[in-house]
Enzyme design. Structure first.
Site, PDB file in Angstrom:
ATOM      1  N   HIS A 123       0.862  -1.195   0.000  1.00 10.69           N
ATOM      2  CA  HIS A 123       0.000   0.000   0.000  1.00 10.69           C
ATOM      3  C   HIS A 123       0.897   1.243   0.000  1.00 10.69           C
ATOM      4  O   HIS A 123       1.763   1.357  -0.858  1.00 10.69           O
ATOM      5  CB  HIS A 123      -0.938  -0.102   1.223  1.00 10.69           C
ATOM      6  CG  HIS A 123      -2.068   0.872   1.270  1.00 10.69           C
ATOM      7  ND1 HIS A 123      -2.428   1.697   0.247  1.00 10.69           N
ATOM      8  CD2 HIS A 123      -2.967   1.140   2.267  1.00 10.69           C
ATOM      9  CE1 HIS A 123      -3.478   2.435   0.602  1.00 10.69           C
ATOM     10  NE2 HIS A 123      -3.828   2.112   1.825  1.00 10.69           N
ATOM     11  N   HIS A 129      -2.328  -2.116  -9.712  1.00  9.95           N
ATOM     12  CA  HIS A 129      -3.319  -1.482  -8.835  1.00  9.95           C
ATOM     13  C   HIS A 129      -4.584  -2.323  -8.848  1.00  9.95           C
ATOM     14  O   HIS A 129      -4.946  -2.903  -9.867  1.00  9.95           O
ATOM     15  CB  HIS A 129      -3.647  -0.062  -9.334  1.00  9.95           C
ATOM     16  CG  HIS A 129      -4.266   0.787  -8.276  1.00  9.95           C
ATOM     17  ND1 HIS A 129      -5.600   0.751  -7.994  1.00  9.95           N
ATOM     18  CD2 HIS A 129      -3.712   1.658  -7.410  1.00  9.95           C
ATOM     19  CE1 HIS A 129      -5.853   1.592  -7.011  1.00  9.95           C
ATOM     20  NE2 HIS A 129      -4.734   2.151  -6.623  1.00  9.95           N
ATOM     21  N   ASP A 176       2.689   5.476  -6.480  1.00  5.37           N
ATOM     22  CA  ASP A 176       3.946   5.355  -5.717  1.00  5.37           C
ATOM     23  C   ASP A 176       5.177   5.287  -6.600  1.00  5.37           C
ATOM     24  O   ASP A 176       6.299   5.365  -6.093  1.00  5.37           O
ATOM     25  CB  ASP A 176       3.876   4.101  -4.830  1.00  5.37           C
ATOM     26  CG  ASP A 176       2.870   4.302  -3.704  1.00  5.37           C
ATOM     27  OD1 ASP A 176       2.029   3.422  -3.492  1.00  5.37           O
ATOM     28  OD2 ASP A 176       2.923   5.373  -3.072  1.00  5.37           O
TER      29      ASP A 176
END
Ligand code: SDX
Length: 435
Positions: free
Chosen positions: A274, A313, A369
């Site tokens: 995450h 994702h 990210d």
């Protein structure tokens, strides 16, 4: 019923009509109320059907009006406004207001909101003693999770979560104090005295001040970095029912106070799958080191040795719109901070991966990210601060999700069911009789 589902139970030949529940617009998806499945029974003493959905791959845990993501079309909107427009035209505190209040603020509302947040940035002096107890190399996320939870002990009135006024006071405190705790955690890790908030500065300007102020009387944050951080915070502010938002809602559903809820959400965010991925991306790029080692690394990912951090994702099966903005932003920030070899390496890694059938067939694209860590590193943040930089803006999103959950009549304490696969009833065996 036109919008309904007819289910035939082949065990009994019975058919059932189930209603459909729609989002605000037809293309926002439809769902069947899972509780209706309990009507489908094989016999009178049958418990009735449940839906089995580990990790909630296809389960709507709530109705929400805060954030909409269209994973196939790469769309992200906060309260209907696209992330692209908000990143270009808005500021983080205004976006935090939008997420929590549902509308963009008027000038007076924004001024009052900024005043409230600015005047709650200080933390109780006793908190410093608590923070000083951490080892010098304690991970700042560990400090953040613990200290945010400890704030609960300073504000016992926060347990009155059904009182809207009490909720808003804690919302102001948390949005204001999380950056202070984050900055103090950073200063602790480098053995520097804490730099106190400066109420003359903006939200991100003050954060940079608390991080990087040295002996100067008044810290002057670099305006380019201040704006870049503001945009980064906008991009990270909310993302509908992600793992940490789910933690926030689940812990909040037991009517725990918002401080321990945010601590639980921060803990969930820390996981490398995450929000902890942004730190792992940089470590991965450092391990790859040069472009000529990219093909070998990709092969090892495809062999299942490890995951390509910052890729993939649960919802986006197209390019994460935030990653697109961050990729462009990385180039701008690096103009100010100086070239970064990891950016070229990241772009090469992305180019090769997006041509490779393994990633294409699994619809794995860069996520938020993948580029954020490169920008954070260029701005002078140590890698272990990256997930902390994710948690700061996401606090606003978590609080919006928490408030919406408390105000939703459909909601009650979160308590999922299970499909039991264990032993049937059996008698206790004395130890001397066990083989
Ligand atoms: C965030 O949910 C959110 O909204 C989160 C977030 C937010 O704003 O809150 O967007 C922030 O958490 C972004 C994600 C950051 N995490 C990473 O970058 C870690 C690397 N990515 C993954 O581990 C993965 O992609 C997840 C966790 C993000 C999504 O996992 P899923 O949806 O459970 O997908 P999966 O594990 O079922 O993978 C499907 C397939 C598998 O291959 P097969 O078993 O089908 O052969 O894709 C493969 C996986 O092995 N796969 C990857 C991969 N991600 C998935 N293979 C290599 N590298 C990867 N990164």
């Amino acid at each position: 019923m036109p919008d309904s589902l007819t289910i035939k139970d082949n065990r009994t030949g019975q058919t059932y009509e189930l209603p459909m529940l729609y989002g605000t617009y037809p293309h926002y998806g439809a769902a069947i109320p899972a509780a209706e499945l309990r009507r489908i029974r094989a016999s009178d003493d049958d418990f009735g059907l449940m839906s089995y959905d580990p990790a909630f791959m296809n389960t709507a845990s709530c109705k929400s009006a805060i954030t909409h993501i269209d994973g196939d079309r790469g769309i992200l909107r906060y309260r209907g406004y696209t992330i692209e427009e908000l990143a270009e035209k808005s500021g983080f505190l205004e976006v935090a207001y939008l997420l929590l209040h549902g509308e963009l603020p008027t000038p007076a509302q924004l001024q009052e909101w900024q005043h409230q947040i600015t005047h709650h940035t200080m933390i109780h002096e006793a908190t410093k003693k608590f923070m000083d107890g951490f080892h010098h190399n304690a991970h700042p996320m560990g400090i953040l999770v613990s200290t945010v939870a400890a704030l609960s002990t300073f504000y016992p009135e926060s347990r009155h979560i059904t009182d809207a006024e009490v909720r808003w006071k804690q919302i102001h405190r948390l949005i204001a104090k999380v950056p202070t705790i984050a900055a103090f955690a950073y200063r602790h890790s480098i053995g520097m005295p804490y730099a106190y908030p400066d109420n003359d500065l903006s939200y991100t300007g003050n954060f940079l001040n608390m991080l990087f102020k040295m002996t100067e009387l008044k810290h002057k944050p670099d305006p380019v970095l201040e704006r870049a951080l503001d945009v980064l915070f906008i991009l990270h502010a909310d993302h509908e029912q992600n793992c940490s938002a789910n933690a926030m809602r689940s812990v909040g559903s037991s009517h725990a106070d918002p401080y321990v809820c945010v601590a639980a959400a921060t803990a969930a965010l820390w996981g490398p799958l995450h929000g902890g991925a942004n730190e792992q991306v940089l470590r991965m790029l450092w391990e790859i080191r040069s472009k000529d080692r990219v093909p070998e690394y990709i092969q090892r990912v495809k062999a299942g040795e490890f995951r390509l951090m910052g890729f993939g994702h649960r919802v986006y099966k197209n390019y994460d719109p935030r990653a697109k903005i961050l990729k462009e932003m990385a180039t701008q920030v690096l103009h100010v901070t100086g070239k970064s070899p990891v950016l070229d390496l990241a772009m090469e890694l992305e180019r090769i991966a997006l041509e490779d059938e393994y990633f294409v067939s699994r619809r794995l694209y860069p996520n938020v990210d993948f580029y954020s860590g490169i920008i954070y590193q260029a701005m002078g943040f140590p890698v272990d601060m990256f997930p902390v930089l994710f948690a700061i803006p996401r606090t606003a999103g978590w609080l919006a999700q928490w408030q919406e959950m408390l105000e939703d009549e459909d909601q009650r304490i979160a308590r999922p069911r299970q499909v039991y696969t264990g032993a049937d009833e059996r008698r206790y065996v004395a130890i001397e009789k066990r083989k």
